[in-house]
Design an enzyme around this catalytic site. Structure first.
Site, PDB file in Angstrom:
ATOM      1  N   GLN A  81      -4.321  -1.763   9.649  1.00  0.00           N
ATOM      2  CA  GLN A  81      -4.289  -3.102   9.051  1.00  0.00           C
ATOM      3  C   GLN A  81      -4.845  -4.137  10.026  1.00  0.00           C
ATOM      4  O   GLN A  81      -4.469  -4.171  11.200  1.00  0.00           O
ATOM      5  CB  GLN A  81      -2.847  -3.449   8.633  1.00  0.00           C
ATOM      6  CG  GLN A  81      -2.736  -4.704   7.798  1.00  0.00           C
ATOM      7  CD  GLN A  81      -3.408  -4.605   6.424  1.00  0.00           C
ATOM      8  OE1 GLN A  81      -3.538  -3.521   5.859  1.00  0.00           O
ATOM      9  NE2 GLN A  81      -3.840  -5.730   5.885  1.00  0.00           N
TER      10      GLN A  81
ATOM     11  N   ASP B 279     -10.907   2.550   4.187  1.00  0.00           N
ATOM     12  CA  ASP B 279     -11.195   1.111   4.114  1.00  0.00           C
ATOM     13  C   ASP B 279     -12.698   0.857   3.996  1.00  0.00           C
ATOM     14  O   ASP B 279     -13.110  -0.272   3.701  1.00  0.00           O
ATOM     15  CB  ASP B 279     -10.688   0.410   5.385  1.00  0.00           C
ATOM     16  CG  ASP B 279      -9.326  -0.241   5.198  1.00  0.00           C
ATOM     17  OD1 ASP B 279      -9.035  -0.682   4.073  1.00  0.00           O
ATOM     18  OD2 ASP B 279      -8.570  -0.306   6.184  1.00  0.00           O
TER      19      ASP B 279
ATOM     20  N   LYS C 232       0.840  -1.208   0.000  1.00  0.00           N
ATOM     21  CA  LYS C 232       0.000   0.000   0.000  1.00  0.00           C
ATOM     22  C   LYS C 232       0.873   1.255   0.000  1.00  0.00           C
ATOM     23  O   LYS C 232       0.622   2.207  -0.733  1.00  0.00           O
ATOM     24  CB  LYS C 232      -0.946  -0.021   1.209  1.00  0.00           C
ATOM     25  CG  LYS C 232      -2.009  -1.113   1.090  1.00  0.00           C
ATOM     26  CD  LYS C 232      -2.806  -1.335   2.375  1.00  0.00           C
ATOM     27  CE  LYS C 232      -3.738  -2.545   2.192  1.00  0.00           C
ATOM     28  NZ  LYS C 232      -4.553  -2.848   3.389  1.00  0.00           N
TER      29      LYS C 232
HETATM   30  N1  GUN Z   1      -6.853  -7.060   6.319  1.00  0.00           N
HETATM   31  C1  GUN Z   1      -7.253  -7.797   5.263  1.00  0.00           C
HETATM   32  N2  GUN Z   1      -7.811  -6.997   4.325  1.00  0.00           N
HETATM   33  C2  GUN Z   1      -7.751  -5.740   4.793  1.00  0.00           C
HETATM   34  C3  GUN Z   1      -8.165  -4.490   4.270  1.00  0.00           C
HETATM   35  O1  GUN Z   1      -8.733  -4.356   3.181  1.00  0.00           O
HETATM   36  N3  GUN Z   1      -7.912  -3.407   5.080  1.00  0.00           N
HETATM   37  C4  GUN Z   1      -7.335  -3.525   6.298  1.00  0.00           C
HETATM   38  N4  GUN Z   1      -7.161  -2.404   7.012  1.00  0.00           N
HETATM   39  N5  GUN Z   1      -6.950  -4.680   6.805  1.00  0.00           N
HETATM   40  C5  GUN Z   1      -7.156  -5.776   6.059  1.00  0.00           C
END
Ligand code: GUN
Length: 296
Positions: free
Chosen positions: A96, A119, A52
Site C-alpha cells: 500500500q 497493482d 481489500k
Molecule cells: N495507494 C493509493 N492507491 C493505491 C493502489 O491502487 N495500490 C496501492 N498499493 N497503493 C495505493
C-alpha cells in the site's frame, strides 16, 4: 443525469469471481491468494487495505496482511517482498502506498515480481499496458474502464480530459482512454499543475477524469452540459459534525456539477469500490496465470 454506481457494479464483479472461486474449491484446486503489505498506520491506508482484505474474504480468496512498523528499514521491507515473491502459494502482492519517506517507492515497486504485481505498477507491466499487451492494469484506471463497460458508455472519438498525471491513476488512464479498445479510442488531453487555461480545457471535455487529489476542485463552470464525470478523488476533510471527525470529499463539487452531467460517479461509492473489484480481478488472473488457464 445517471449515477455511475460503483457499489453495484463492484458487487456484480465480485459475485462473478465468488462463483468462479467456488468452482475451483469444488474441484479441489488452489484459490487465489493476495498478500497485502501495510507499512505504518496511516488512517486512510488502513481503511483501503482493510477493504481489500474484506473483499478477498467475501469472494473466497485467501489473503495475508503483512503489517509493518513505519520505522522498518528499506532493506528489511525489500527482503519481505522477496520472500513473498518466492512463496509459491502467494499469487498477488500489493504494497500500500504512500510509504514512509525513508523508503523508495520505486525500489519497492521494482522488487515485486511482475507476475505477482496485481497493482500493475511494475515498469514491465506499465510498458506492456502502454503497448496494449495483456498485463495487470493498475486497479483504479482498470476499475474505471470496467464501469464504462458496464454502463455501455461509448467512448469512441470522445474528448477525454484527465486532470492529474500520477503514475497510479492519471498517466495510465490517459494511455488506456486513447488505446484502440472498446473503452478507449478517445482523444485525450492530460492536465496538471502547470496547465494554462485548465477550466477552458475541461469545458471542452466529453469525459472528465478528475484525479488530482484536491477536494471539490472541479466546479460547474468547468463542465460542459452532458459531460461524463469520473471523480477519483477521496480526501478526508475535517468535519466536527461526524463521529469519525472527517468527511470524504471527491475532486468534483458534486452538488453543482451533477445536474450538468449525463453520468457522474459519487464519492464515496463510485470509483473506490471499482478499484477493489479491479484488484480482485487482477488477483484472480494472477492465480490463473500461475496455475494454468484451465483453472476456470
Ligand atoms: N495507494 C493509493 N492507491 C493505491 C493502489 O491502487 N495500490 C496501492 N498499493 N497503493 C495505493
Amino acid at each position: 443525469m445517471e449515477l455511475l454506481d460503483g457499489q453495484l457494479v463492484s458487487r456484480t464483479i465480485k459475485e462473478g469471481l465468488r462463483l468462479k472461486v467456488a468452482q475451483l474449491t469444488a474441484e479441489g484446486r488452489k484459490v487465489p491468494h493476495l498478500a497485502a503489505v501495510l507499512v505504518g498506520n496511516n488512517g486512510a491506508s488502513e481503511t483501503y487495505v482493510g477493504a481489500k482484505v474484506k473483499a478477498c474474504a467475501e469472494i473466497g480468496f485467501k489473503s495475508t496482511l503483512v503489517r509493518l512498523d513505519d520505522d522498518i528499514s528499506e532493506n528489511k521491507l525489500l527482503g519481505i517482498i522477496d520472500d513473498l515473491n518466492d512463496d509459491p502459494d502467494v499469487d498477488g502482492i500489493l504494497v500500500q502506498l504512500p510509504l514512509p519517506k525513508h523508503i523508495s517507492d520505486e525500489k519497492v515497486i521494482n522488487t515485486i515480481h511482475p507476475s505477482k504485481d496485481v497493482d500493475g505498477f511494475h515498469p514491465v507491466n506499465v510498458g506492456k499496458m502502454v503497448q496494449g499487451l495483456p498485463t495487470f492494469i493498475s486497479a483504479t484506471p482498470h476499475g474505471i474502464l470496467l464501469m464504462l463497460e458496464h454502463y455501455k458508455i461509448n467512448t469512441k472519438g470522445k474528448h477525454a480530459v484527465v486532470v492529474g498525471r500520477s503514475n497510479i491513476v492519471g498517466r495510465p488512464m490517459s494511455i488506456l482512454l486513447s488505446s484502440n479498445t472498446p473503452t478507449g479510442n478517445c482523444t485525450v488531453t492530460i492536465c496538471h499543475s502547470h496547465t494554462h487555461n485548465l477550466a477552458e480545457i475541461c469545458r471542452q471535455a466529453d469525459i472528465i477524469v478528475a484525479a488530482l487529489g484536491r477536494p471539490e476542485f472541479v466546479k460547474a463552470d468547468m463542465v460542459k452540459e452532458g459531460a461524463i464525470v469520473i471523480d477519483v478523488g477521496i480526501t478526508r476533510v475535517p468535519d466536527s459534525t461526524r463521529k469519525s471527525g472527517f468527511a470524504l470529499k471527491g475532486d468534483v463539487k458534486f452538488d453543482e456539477v451533477a445536474p450538468r452531467c449525463s453520468y457522474i460517479t459519487p464519492v464515496p461509492g463510485g470509483v473506490g469500490p471499482m478499484t477493489i473489484a479491479a484488484l480482485m480481478k487482477n488477483t484472480f488472473l494472477a492465480c490463473e496465470e500461475r496455475n494454468g488457464a484451465t483453472q476456470i
